[in-house]
Design an enzyme around this catalytic site. Structure first.
Site, PDB file in Angstrom:
ATOM      1  N   TYR A 172      -2.057  -0.810  10.436  1.00  0.00           N
ATOM      2  CA  TYR A 172      -2.138  -1.237   8.988  1.00  0.00           C
ATOM      3  C   TYR A 172      -0.731  -0.754   8.257  1.00  0.00           C
ATOM      4  O   TYR A 172      -0.283  -1.873   7.452  1.00  0.00           O
ATOM      5  CB  TYR A 172      -3.291  -0.450   8.218  1.00  0.00           C
ATOM      6  CG  TYR A 172      -3.552  -0.614   6.931  1.00  0.00           C
ATOM      7  CD1 TYR A 172      -4.061  -1.871   6.483  1.00  0.00           C
ATOM      8  CD2 TYR A 172      -3.081   0.226   5.684  1.00  0.00           C
ATOM      9  CE1 TYR A 172      -4.315  -2.203   5.013  1.00  0.00           C
ATOM     10  CE2 TYR A 172      -3.403   0.009   4.424  1.00  0.00           C
ATOM     11  CZ  TYR A 172      -3.728  -1.182   4.083  1.00  0.00           C
ATOM     12  OH  TYR A 172      -4.006  -1.318   2.698  1.00  0.00           O
ATOM     13  N   SER A 189       0.697  -1.344  -0.057  1.00  0.00           N
ATOM     14  CA  SER A 189       0.025   0.023  -0.238  1.00  0.00           C
ATOM     15  C   SER A 189       0.930   1.319   0.116  1.00  0.00           C
ATOM     16  O   SER A 189       2.100   1.217   0.515  1.00  0.00           O
ATOM     17  CB  SER A 189      -0.976  -0.188   1.188  1.00  0.00           C
ATOM     18  OG  SER A 189      -1.553   1.127   1.608  1.00  0.00           O
TER      19      SER A 189
HETATM   20  P1  NDP Z   1     -11.708  -5.805  -0.826  1.00  0.00           P
HETATM   21  O1  NDP Z   1     -12.019  -5.658   0.731  1.00  0.00           O
HETATM   22  O2  NDP Z   1     -12.279  -5.831  -1.926  1.00  0.00           O
HETATM   23  O3  NDP Z   1     -10.704  -7.082  -1.127  1.00  0.00           O
HETATM   24  C1  NDP Z   1      -9.964  -7.857   0.111  1.00  0.00           C
HETATM   25  C2  NDP Z   1     -10.029  -9.259   0.009  1.00  0.00           C
HETATM   26  O4  NDP Z   1      -9.163  -9.885   1.067  1.00  0.00           O
HETATM   27  C3  NDP Z   1     -11.121  -9.834  -0.268  1.00  0.00           C
HETATM   28  O5  NDP Z   1     -11.349 -10.792  -1.303  1.00  0.00           O
HETATM   29  C4  NDP Z   1     -11.515 -10.610   1.160  1.00  0.00           C
HETATM   30  O6  NDP Z   1     -12.244 -11.770   0.889  1.00  0.00           O
HETATM   31  C5  NDP Z   1      -9.999 -11.134   1.419  1.00  0.00           C
HETATM   32  N1  NDP Z   1      -9.587 -11.291   2.645  1.00  0.00           N
HETATM   33  C6  NDP Z   1      -9.635 -10.804   3.733  1.00  0.00           C
HETATM   34  N2  NDP Z   1      -9.129 -11.498   4.710  1.00  0.00           N
HETATM   35  C7  NDP Z   1      -9.112 -12.467   4.500  1.00  0.00           C
HETATM   36  C8  NDP Z   1      -8.544 -13.826   5.002  1.00  0.00           C
HETATM   37  N3  NDP Z   1      -8.467 -13.919   6.403  1.00  0.00           N
HETATM   38  N4  NDP Z   1      -8.158 -15.026   4.204  1.00  0.00           N
HETATM   39  C9  NDP Z   1      -8.568 -14.698   2.953  1.00  0.00           C
HETATM   40  N5  NDP Z   1      -8.921 -13.861   2.328  1.00  0.00           N
HETATM   41  C10 NDP Z   1      -9.056 -12.640   2.972  1.00  0.00           C
HETATM   42  O7  NDP Z   1     -10.198  -4.617  -0.737  1.00  0.00           O
HETATM   43  P2  NDP Z   1      -9.079  -4.573  -1.736  1.00  0.00           P
HETATM   44  O8  NDP Z   1      -9.403  -5.428  -3.055  1.00  0.00           O
HETATM   45  O9  NDP Z   1      -8.861  -3.107  -2.038  1.00  0.00           O
HETATM   46  O10 NDP Z   1      -7.999  -5.160  -1.161  1.00  0.00           O
HETATM   47  C11 NDP Z   1      -6.737  -6.057  -1.792  1.00  0.00           C
HETATM   48  C12 NDP Z   1      -5.476  -5.797  -1.041  1.00  0.00           C
HETATM   49  O11 NDP Z   1      -5.237  -4.266  -1.457  1.00  0.00           O
HETATM   50  C13 NDP Z   1      -5.414  -5.489   0.685  1.00  0.00           C
HETATM   51  O12 NDP Z   1      -4.138  -6.108   0.814  1.00  0.00           O
HETATM   52  C14 NDP Z   1      -5.369  -4.016   0.586  1.00  0.00           C
HETATM   53  O13 NDP Z   1      -4.820  -3.918   2.040  1.00  0.00           O
HETATM   54  C15 NDP Z   1      -4.580  -3.535  -0.362  1.00  0.00           C
HETATM   55  N6  NDP Z   1      -4.708  -2.043  -0.629  1.00  0.00           N
HETATM   56  C16 NDP Z   1      -6.002  -1.459  -1.038  1.00  0.00           C
HETATM   57  C17 NDP Z   1      -6.066  -0.162  -1.339  1.00  0.00           C
HETATM   58  C18 NDP Z   1      -7.374   0.337  -1.627  1.00  0.00           C
HETATM   59  O14 NDP Z   1      -7.465   1.679  -1.422  1.00  0.00           O
HETATM   60  N7  NDP Z   1      -8.440  -0.486  -1.868  1.00  0.00           N
HETATM   61  C19 NDP Z   1      -4.879   0.577  -1.009  1.00  0.00           C
HETATM   62  C20 NDP Z   1      -3.695   0.010  -0.833  1.00  0.00           C
HETATM   63  C21 NDP Z   1      -3.744  -1.347  -0.658  1.00  0.00           C
HETATM   64  P3  NDP Z   1     -13.043 -12.598   1.976  1.00  0.00           P
HETATM   65  O15 NDP Z   1     -13.780 -11.555   2.936  1.00  0.00           O
HETATM   66  O16 NDP Z   1     -13.978 -13.366   1.178  1.00  0.00           O
HETATM   67  O17 NDP Z   1     -12.170 -13.598   2.838  1.00  0.00           O
END
Ligand code: NDP
Length: 247
Positions: free
Chosen positions: A154, A141
């Site tokens: 975070y 991030s």
């Molecule tokens: P989303 O919330 O849409 O996606 C997050 C994903 O992580 C979901 O598929 C969720 O699926 C999964 N997840 C969460 N906890 C678990 C777990 N314990 N085991 C397996 N899967 C898990 O957000 P983003 O697409 O934005 O996030 C993706 C990545 O991008 C993250 O690492 C986030 O920190 C990073 N990021 C995002 C930014 C943004 O602005 N959106 C900016 C910078 C970084 P489920 O709940 O079904 O398990």
């Protein structure tokens, strides 16, 4: 080798960046294996990919459990015969000031955002070392390169994976295992991520920012596609992606 025919494991594939990446890579001929906790979402994404002529599989996976991550990787090998890339993307972002002491959320972030990535690395490393080929892509991030109020823990997890990935890159070069590493530093991307924020003030501030400047997750998917698409001797290893409007 290009994206076409590569076998790619994606964690956090049930929404946002993971979903967009799975769909884009599959449309370019990759075989994608999706992991996350919400089965209904994974099932629908795989069906959508197949309906568009792509190849995909999923397994319900909690990245906190090393055995579940290993099993996801095994599914990729069993179904598609090989393993080329893991995209460690699962994450949560319950931001809050440190003084609010949301210590349970601190632990959740360490378990998912940091240990979850380590579990992904451990699951692929034996195969990647043995075959002297592999690509580890991880979503850090901008909070992994800059410090933001509210993102103490975070950001700590995201700084940590940055270090981890750079060390894997340098060790791999020294050991001659040809493992590529790419680390992504996205800024505001419109996904479900803000739903993980429980602190009311933090959520209000982030909602306002994302409403103003946020961009679509496909913008990150394209970067992942680009990284994989490079010739094997080329490791494009860091990408910072800001919305044009974000200061
Ligand atoms: P989303 O919330 O849409 O996606 C997050 C994903 O992580 C979901 O598929 C969720 O699926 C999964 N997840 C969460 N906890 C678990 C777990 N314990 N085991 C397996 N899967 C898990 O957000 P983003 O697409 O934005 O996030 C993706 C990545 O991008 C993250 O690492 C986030 O920190 C990073 N990021 C995002 C930014 C943004 O602005 N959106 C900016 C910078 C970084 P489920 O709940 O079904 O398990």
């Amino acid at each position: 080798m290009t994206v076409k025919n590569k076998v790619v494991v994606i964690t956090g594939a049930s929404s946002g960046i993971g979903e967009a990446t799975a769909k884009l890579l599959a449309s370019n001929g990759a075989k994608v294996v999706l992991g996350a906790r919400r089965e209904e979402k994974l099932n629908k994404i795989v069906k959508d990919i197949e309906a568009n002529g792509g190849e995909a599989a999923y397994q319900v996976t909690d990245v906190r459990d090393p055995e579940e991550v290993k099993s996801l990787v095994q599914l990729a090998k069993d179904k598609f015969g090989t393993l080329d890339v893991i995209f460690n993307n699962a994450g949560i972002m319950p931001t809050s000031p440190i003084s609010a002491l949301h210590t349970d959320e601190w632990n959740d972030m360490i378990d998912i955002n940091l240990k979850g990535v380590l579990n992904g690395v451990a699951a692929v490393m034996p195969e990647f070392v043995a075959q002297k080929h592999g690509h580890i892509i991880t979503t850090s991030s901008v909070a992994g390169i800059k410090s933001f109020p509210g993102a103490g823990v975070y950001g700590a997890t995201k700084f940590a994976v940055r270090n981890l990935m750079e060390v894997i890159r340098t060790e791999s070069a020294q050991e001659g295992t040809n493992i590529r590493t790419s680390t992504l530093y996205p800024a505001a991307i419109n996904t479900e991520l803000l739903n993980t924020i429980t602190d009311k003030d933090a959520k209000k501030g982030m909602d306002a920012l994302y409403d103003q400047v946020g961009i679509a997750p496909i913008s990150i998917a394209r970067v992942v596609n680009f990284a994989i698409d490079q010739p094997e001797e080329v490791n494009v290893n860091e990408f910072t992606i800001y919305p044009t409007k974000q200061a």
